[in-house]
Design a protein around this motif. Sequence first.
Motif, short mmCIF file in Angstrom:
data_model
loop_
_atom_site.label_atom_id
_atom_site.label_comp_id
_atom_site.label_asym_id
_atom_site.label_seq_id
_atom_site.Cartn_x
_atom_site.Cartn_y
_atom_site.Cartn_z
N UNK A 116 0.82 -1.21 0.00
CA UNK A 116 0.00 0.00 0.00
C UNK A 116 0.85 1.27 0.00
N UNK A 117 2.17 1.14 0.17
CA UNK A 117 3.05 2.32 0.17
C UNK A 117 3.88 2.40 -1.11
N UNK A 118 4.47 1.29 -1.53
CA UNK A 118 5.40 1.27 -2.66
C UNK A 118 4.70 1.06 -3.97
N UNK A 119 5.35 0.68 -5.06
CA UNK A 119 6.79 0.38 -5.12
C UNK A 119 7.65 1.63 -5.25
N UNK A 120 7.03 2.78 -5.48
CA UNK A 120 7.84 3.98 -5.62
C UNK A 120 7.42 4.96 -4.55
N UNK A 121 8.22 5.36 -3.57
CA UNK A 121 9.66 5.05 -3.47
C UNK A 121 9.91 3.64 -2.95
N UNK A 122 11.19 3.32 -2.87
CA UNK A 122 11.57 1.93 -2.53
C UNK A 122 11.66 1.73 -1.02
N UNK A 123 11.46 0.48 -0.65
CA UNK A 123 11.64 0.08 0.76
C UNK A 123 13.14 0.01 1.05
N UNK A 124 13.59 0.72 2.10
CA UNK A 124 15.04 0.69 2.40
C UNK A 124 15.36 0.00 3.73
N UNK A 125 14.34 -0.31 4.54
CA UNK A 125 14.64 -0.99 5.80
C UNK A 125 13.38 -1.31 6.58
#
Length: 387
Positions: A116-125
């Motif tokens: 529900x958040x991505x794919x843009x921006x990317x998950x970094x942690x």
Amino acid sequence: MGLIWDRAPISRAELVSASGLAPSSVTRLIQELGQSGLVRESGKGRSSGGRQPLLLEPDGSAGFVIGVDLSGTEMRAGSFDAANRQLHLTTERFVDVGPDAITSQIAAVVERVATSTGPDPRLIGIGLSVPGSVDTANGVVLESYLLRLVDVPLGRTLAVRFGVPVVLEHDASVAALAERFYGAGRGLDDLIYVLVANGIGSGILLGGHVYPGRSGRSGQLGHVIFERNGPLCVCGSQGCLEALAAGPAIAAHAGRMIDRRSATSIGGPVEPEVRTVVSEIVAAADAGDPIATSILSHSADYLALGIVSYVRLFDIEHVIVGGEVVEDSATYFSQLERSLDRYMGRLGTVTLCRGELRQGDHIRGLSRLTIEQSVRALLGITQTPAS
Ligand SMILES: [Zn+2]
């Protein structure tokens, strides 16, 4: 590095003076952060004589992290952009506990929040706040009695599955950091945070960093024994502070009073949900019910013993208390202050305050910690102090 997140917009000169690092090191770090898209220029600051300095701030669009804050019964999961602004938040109850159930439920909620958040921006942690002791360096939950986990490589499993760094931290240490970043601990490098909820835990910040102890088991205030042959604790010992004073002990105490038909406005029969019972006792005590007040005083008095021991051993002045039992109860806090005064006597002083953040807000400290650790990983900075 965290200063850019804490004090943005900030100039290079301010970073040098606040961090104590060499100007060349700060310049190199800013370059690396800029090249990775994590920090951007946000205009010009006021000049103190020469050119106007460039101001820097975190670039929220560089990526996002997911924080999962685990309690004994539910998890709160949220995504936050790289500037630590909340994007998405959900709370889910655990269907079951134990290694397989907990791992799969966390993986599923991370998946849902990421989608529900991505794919843009990317998950970094990803960050996990655990009610129990953790080996942060190896991503292992050492013990969480509430979640029935012993030596579970939760962090490692999720890191492999999602391909990003996973930050594991003890929930009371997360609370301590959250208060230092955004609440009652702002500006304090040394503090103790005591969390009173279904269990009792504590987080120790020394020099602004979490003190993990030799194996990651520091701060287990809830399992310090205060009564020989006292009530059985979830850890298997008897008379631990947690078994005497945490939410379930308060609820059990109320159950005994109702069974004895003491004159109290606390309703009966006592519901099995500890949180409901505790909030009912808190409300009754604040409305002047003497039995409810004595139940909370009993817990607060034991907690005061724990805090006095801490202050005597560590010679730390600032103690912040929080968690579901404390945050809504004026009665609990005033009883705690009274007992603390009594036990401290003339030996030293302690500055006690209630956390400014509610337990549900600690996730913002978790995401802030996760952003910093993930950025370190992205830049290849190996040393990982917790703030
Ligand atoms: Zn115990």
